[in-house]
Design a protein around this motif. Structure first.
Motif, PDB file in Angstrom:
ATOM      1  N   ASN A  74       0.830  -1.199   0.000  1.00  0.00           N
ATOM      2  CA  ASN A  74       0.000   0.000   0.000  1.00  0.00           C
ATOM      3  C   ASN A  74       0.858   1.240   0.000  1.00  0.00           C
ATOM      4  N   PRO A  75       0.499   2.200  -0.787  1.00  0.00           N
ATOM      5  CA  PRO A  75       1.291   3.430  -0.812  1.00  0.00           C
ATOM      6  C   PRO A  75       1.376   4.069   0.572  1.00  0.00           C
ATOM      7  N   ASP A  76       0.340   3.973   1.361  1.00  0.00           N
ATOM      8  CA  ASP A  76       0.387   4.605   2.680  1.00  0.00           C
ATOM      9  C   ASP A  76       0.919   3.645   3.745  1.00  0.00           C
ATOM     10  N   GLY A  77       1.314   2.464   3.354  1.00  0.00           N
ATOM     11  CA  GLY A  77       1.903   1.536   4.304  1.00  0.00           C
ATOM     12  C   GLY A  77       0.904   0.917   5.267  1.00  0.00           C
ATOM     13  N   LEU A  78      -0.371   1.016   4.972  1.00  0.00           N
ATOM     14  CA  LEU A  78      -1.364   0.485   5.898  1.00  0.00           C
ATOM     15  C   LEU A  78      -1.900  -0.860   5.422  1.00  0.00           C
ATOM     16  N   ASP A  79      -2.340  -1.611   6.364  1.00  0.00           N
ATOM     17  CA  ASP A  79      -2.884  -2.931   6.092  1.00  0.00           C
ATOM     18  C   ASP A  79      -4.135  -2.823   5.222  1.00  0.00           C
ATOM     19  N   PRO A  80      -4.170  -3.546   4.103  1.00  0.00           N
ATOM     20  CA  PRO A  80      -5.351  -3.469   3.231  1.00  0.00           C
ATOM     21  C   PRO A  80      -6.635  -3.899   3.923  1.00  0.00           C
ATOM     22  N   PRO A 122       1.364  -3.421  17.117  1.00  0.00           N
ATOM     23  CA  PRO A 122       1.742  -2.355  18.073  1.00  0.00           C
ATOM     24  C   PRO A 122       2.154  -1.047  17.409  1.00  0.00           C
ATOM     25  N   LYS A 123       2.573  -1.139  16.144  1.00  0.00           N
ATOM     26  CA  LYS A 123       2.975   0.107  15.470  1.00  0.00           C
ATOM     27  C   LYS A 123       1.776   0.928  15.011  1.00  0.00           C
ATOM     28  N   ALA A 124       0.627   0.298  14.929  1.00  0.00           N
ATOM     29  CA  ALA A 124      -0.549   1.023  14.429  1.00  0.00           C
ATOM     30  C   ALA A 124      -0.992   2.067  15.448  1.00  0.00           C
ATOM     31  N   ARG A 125      -1.389   3.200  14.932  1.00  0.00           N
ATOM     32  CA  ARG A 125      -1.897   4.284  15.789  1.00  0.00           C
ATOM     33  C   ARG A 125      -3.249   4.724  15.248  1.00  0.00           C
ATOM     34  N   ASN A 162      -2.918  -0.469  24.215  1.00  0.00           N
ATOM     35  CA  ASN A 162      -1.986   0.462  24.844  1.00  0.00           C
ATOM     36  C   ASN A 162      -2.453   1.909  24.636  1.00  0.00           C
ATOM     37  N   ASP A 163      -2.447   2.672  25.694  1.00  0.00           N
ATOM     38  CA  ASP A 163      -2.907   4.061  25.662  1.00  0.00           C
ATOM     39  C   ASP A 163      -2.180   4.885  24.595  1.00  0.00           C
ATOM     40  N   SER A 164      -0.906   4.583  24.384  1.00  0.00           N
ATOM     41  CA  SER A 164      -0.119   5.407  23.455  1.00  0.00           C
ATOM     42  C   SER A 164      -0.537   5.188  21.996  1.00  0.00           C
ATOM     43  N   GLN A 165      -1.337   4.156  21.740  1.00  0.00           N
ATOM     44  CA  GLN A 165      -1.771   3.919  20.358  1.00  0.00           C
ATOM     45  C   GLN A 165      -3.013   4.719  19.980  1.00  0.00           C
ATOM     46  N   ILE A 166      -3.638   5.341  20.962  1.00  0.00           N
ATOM     47  CA  ILE A 166      -4.920   6.016  20.700  1.00  0.00           C
ATOM     48  C   ILE A 166      -4.848   7.481  21.100  1.00  0.00           C
ATOM     49  N   GLU A 167      -5.247   8.365  20.205  1.00  0.00           N
ATOM     50  CA  GLU A 167      -5.453   9.757  20.579  1.00  0.00           C
ATOM     51  C   GLU A 167      -6.924  10.078  20.386  1.00  0.00           C
ATOM     52  N   SER A 168      -7.522  10.642  21.422  1.00  0.00           N
ATOM     53  CA  SER A 168      -8.922  11.060  21.345  1.00  0.00           C
ATOM     54  C   SER A 168      -8.984  12.529  21.000  1.00  0.00           C
ATOM     55  N   VAL A 169      -9.704  12.865  19.954  1.00  0.00           N
ATOM     56  CA  VAL A 169      -9.916  14.275  19.626  1.00  0.00           C
ATOM     57  C   VAL A 169     -11.389  14.486  19.302  1.00  0.00           C
ATOM     58  N   SER A 170     -11.753  15.734  19.142  1.00  0.00           N
ATOM     59  CA  SER A 170     -13.150  16.038  18.828  1.00  0.00           C
ATOM     60  C   SER A 170     -13.229  17.095  17.737  1.00  0.00           C
ATOM     61  N   PHE A 171     -14.185  16.917  16.857  1.00  0.00           N
ATOM     62  CA  PHE A 171     -14.499  17.947  15.875  1.00  0.00           C
ATOM     63  C   PHE A 171     -15.784  18.693  16.261  1.00  0.00           C
ATOM     64  N   GLY A 172     -16.396  18.287  17.372  1.00  0.00           N
ATOM     65  CA  GLY A 172     -17.636  18.944  17.774  1.00  0.00           C
ATOM     66  C   GLY A 172     -18.658  18.916  16.651  1.00  0.00           C
ATOM     67  N   GLU A 173     -19.280  20.063  16.400  1.00  0.00           N
ATOM     68  CA  GLU A 173     -20.291  20.149  15.337  1.00  0.00           C
ATOM     69  C   GLU A 173     -19.689  20.660  14.031  1.00  0.00           C
ATOM     70  N   GLU A 174     -18.361  20.814  13.969  1.00  0.00           N
ATOM     71  CA  GLU A 174     -17.752  21.552  12.862  1.00  0.00           C
ATOM     72  C   GLU A 174     -17.617  20.772  11.565  1.00  0.00           C
ATOM     73  N   LYS A 175     -17.617  19.450  11.635  1.00  0.00           N
ATOM     74  CA  LYS A 175     -17.428  18.679  10.409  1.00  0.00           C
ATOM     75  C   LYS A 175     -18.556  17.663  10.249  1.00  0.00           C
ATOM     76  N   PRO A 176     -19.768  18.154  10.017  1.00  0.00           N
ATOM     77  CA  PRO A 176     -20.911  17.234   9.912  1.00  0.00           C
ATOM     78  C   PRO A 176     -20.806  16.350   8.670  1.00  0.00           C
ATOM     79  N   TYR A 196      -7.015   5.530  11.181  1.00  0.00           N
ATOM     80  CA  TYR A 196      -5.643   5.059  11.390  1.00  0.00           C
ATOM     81  C   TYR A 196      -4.663   6.126  10.925  1.00  0.00           C
ATOM     82  N   VAL A 197      -3.663   6.410  11.739  1.00  0.00           N
ATOM     83  CA  VAL A 197      -2.683   7.423  11.376  1.00  0.00           C
ATOM     84  C   VAL A 197      -1.969   6.962  10.110  1.00  0.00           C
ATOM     85  N   GLY A 198      -1.938   7.819   9.128  1.00  0.00           N
ATOM     86  CA  GLY A 198      -1.382   7.473   7.817  1.00  0.00           C
ATOM     87  C   GLY A 198      -2.476   7.426   6.763  1.00  0.00           C
TER      88      GLY A 198
END
Lengths: 199, 435
Positions: A74-80, A122-125, A162-176, A196-198
């Motif tokens: 895969n060009p982005d290096g991610l699992d198909p 483990p490398k996946a984020r 593992n906690d380090s594999q996950i980032e929680s963020v929010s877009f709120g109502e901005e990206k419906p 997935y990051v990437g």
């Protein structure tokens, strides 16, 4: 992210890519696809600690090979598998009730599939992106979307990710996803997306 | 990023459209700026003022007169008297005075604009008390042609202050966000919507702009990193930096009155709580500590307290807390949901968004009496921001399915609308007095 694509000629990549597509498209042969479903099934029925144990001990062989194929083709290096409509990993959205941030039972399988994948890769984020409908103030909705995102993360943490594999963020109502003002649209917009990051 | 895309803004020319209201009724007056001057009608409350043509350069005279009249009309407390056929003078002139009196003007503005050295212009003006036949104010400005509009605003500020006792806000600026298709721009414009420039353009959302107290910088939230992050940007140079680089969301920046600190909401400790950092992002510390509740939308008031919204009591309500910490005190008690508090510059009242059924409208609470007055009708009014003199509140509204800016006087009587062609406009922040 993982750009360990050494000096193989292009045609080899092409060949491996078609092989991967053939593998993932045909659900009966590949061990990998079965493993994914097994893992989800295991996690659903057993406590989270046990899920963690099985995930780390039994997976390496099959899953690593699937991961390697994906990374090299895969060009982005991610699992198909992440994009394969036949894989539960292609399902990315958890929907919520109005003003609620509890993960409904119908999404447990989806969350567990991703948790299992993250544990054996483990490398996946991932980034979990919380969203809300447009009712209420923008700042409050950012915070509500964050609660949704964190609720999904919490389930994954209980499943041993593992906690380090996950980032929680929010877009709120901005990206419906659906910008109309209907109950249907509001329901589509009350959700958390797994990215997935990437990607 | 910080290019002044004047060209792209041609379609976004903003026009203040004014409605005349009584008792808080919203009257829509159509989409023509000219209506504003004729229809404002709060009767005896309005001061009749005649602004004469300026003596001298015809082109600049027209600009000065037009801008001053438009400013005074937008205040809602001044009524423009027609100036056609008046004797052309920049002095106290007996014939002219008789005419002002005949037209029932309480005050008159006269002046001149003449070329001086180096392509500059000298602008003079006098404000005349018509019944007393006396000059109230008189000033001389030496300006370039490019500053003529700004000079008109400064004259209007003096006139407004002399006639009402309150400082004028015509020389101040507005920041707001424009969304056109999937293109977001953070825009800074004069308070009348003119001279709009884009200071940030992005394919990702921009929200929550906040002016530094000295008017040199804007803090805002950009989603350009695929999550909400706070940036602090110098408005004139365009240089900017991320306030905090951390996991999760950083949102809702609010400057301390001294401009040295910024309060904001962050999810870095889980949930959404208030934090405080230096305006350069240094020494970030957590202010509210319960990760299981939502604390956000801080506003750092002149009384030194930080007002914010929190669902700690079950429903979203407004609280205030000392920046050094301690217990938060609940401020709103009416209604199922109150959000986005902003305290007036005199510290005596607070405007906020109040939910009434399925409608979101602006309300103002007087701290002394605890009286709450609903100022607008909704259904989707949000993001209020006080003018620095506390007399007007700009906010985001929806009109004909489009995001517009609107302004309401703090007593609910005067209402205006700032519409844009081809874009949704929202998230207004009224800048401080210009020094």
């Amino acid at each position: 992210m993982q750009s360990k694509t050494p000096s193989r000629p292009v045609w080899i990549h092409a060949l491996m890519l078609s092989a991967a597509i053939a593998l993932t498209a045909c659900s009966s042969t590949p061990e990998q696809a079965a493993k994914v479903e097994d893992r989800a099934a295991t996690s659903t029925t057993s406590p989270s600690t046990q899920g963690l144990g099985t995930g780390t001990s039994t997976s390496p062989g099959a899953v690593t090979s699937a991961g390697t194929v994906g990374q090299n083709t895969n060009p982005d290096g991610l699992d198909p598998a992440l994009r394969d409509p036949a894989s539960p990993l292609s399902r990315r959205s958890v929907f919520f009730d109005y003003d609620s941030f509890s993960v409904k039972d119908e999404y447990k399988g989806l969350v567990e599939a991703h948790a299992a994948y993250l544990k054996r890769t483990p490398k996946a984020r991932i980034v979990i992106e919380g969203n809300t409908d447009e009712r209420g103030s923008r700042e409050y909705n950012l915070a509500l979307g964050q609660k949704r995102s964190e609720a999904v993360k919490r389930v994954m943490a209980l499943l041993g990710v593992n906690d380090s594999q996950i980032e929680s963020v929010s877009f709120g109502e901005e990206k419906p996803r659906n910008a109309t003002q209907t109950e249907q649209a509001f329901a589509e917009n009350r959700r958390a997306d797994i990215r997935y990051v990437g990607e | 990023m910080n290019a002044l895309t004047e060209r792209c803004l041609a379609a976004l020319r903003l026009l203040w459209i004014m409605g005349a209201m009584l008792g808080g009724l919203v009257a829509s007056l159509g989409a023509r700026a000219q209506l504003t001057i004729d229809i404002v009608g709060v009767g005896s409350q309005q001061i009749p003022v005649v602004t004469s043509e300026f003596v001298g350069d015809a082109k600049h005279s027209e600009l000065l007169t037009t801008v001053i009249q438009a400013d005074l009309a937008r205040s809602g407390v001044i009524k423009n008297i027609a100036n056609s056929g008046l004797p052309l003078t920049s002095e106290l002139n007996a014939d002219a005075l008789a005419q002002y009196a005949a037209r029932a003007a309480d005050a008159a503005v006269v002046g001149s604009v003449t070329p001086s050295a180096n392509g500059q212009f000298q602008v003079t003006f006098r404000l005349i008390d018509v019944p007393k036949r006396a000059q109230v104010a008189g000033l001389v400005y030496n300006v370039s042609a490019a500053d003529m509009r700004a000079t008109a605003h400064r004259i209007a500020d003096v006139v407004y202050e002399k006639l009402t006792g309150d400082k004028g806000v015509f020389s101040t600026r507005l920041a707001y966000v424009s969304k056109s298709g999937s293109r977001y721009q953070l825009i800074v414009a004069d308070s009348d919507g003119m001279n709009a420039i884009s200071i940030v353009a992005s394919a990702e959302p921009i929200i929550s702009p906040a002016w530094s107290p000295d008017g040199t910088r804007l803090a805002y939230v950009s989603f350009e990193n695929r999550k909400p992050s706070i940036f602090v940007q110098n408005v004139s140079t365009g240089s900017r930096q991320a306030l905090i680089v951390a996991r999760g969301n950083q949102s809702a920046p609010a400057w301390s009155p001294d401009g040295r600190s910024i309060a904001f909401a962050s999810s870095q400790a889980g949930g959404t709580q208030l934090f405080i950092a230096g305006a350069d992002g240094s020494n970030a510390r957590r202010l509210t500590t319960n990760s299981s509740v939502i604390d956000t939308a801080p506003h750092w008031a002149v009384d030194g307290k930080i007002y914010f919204m929190s669902d700690r009591g079950g429903s979203p309500q407004i609280y205030r807390i000392d920046p050094s910490g301690g217990n938060a005190e609940r401020v709103t008690f009416e209604g199922s949901e109150n959000a986005n508090p902003k305290v007036a510059a005199d510290g005596k009242s607070m405007v906020f968004v109040k939910r009434e059924g399925s409608r979101y409208a602006l309300a103002i609470q007087d701290f002394a009496s605890r009286q709450v007055q609903t100022l607008t009708q909704g259904p989707v009014d949000e993001s209020p921001s006080f003018a620095p003199n506390g007399k007007l509140i700009v906010y985001a509204s929806v009109y004909n399915g489009r995001g517009v800016l609107a302004a309401v006087s703090a007593d609910g009587r005067v209402k205006q609308r700032l519409a844009s062609s081809g874009a949704d406009v929202r998230e207004p922040a009224w800048g401080p007095f210009v020094r």
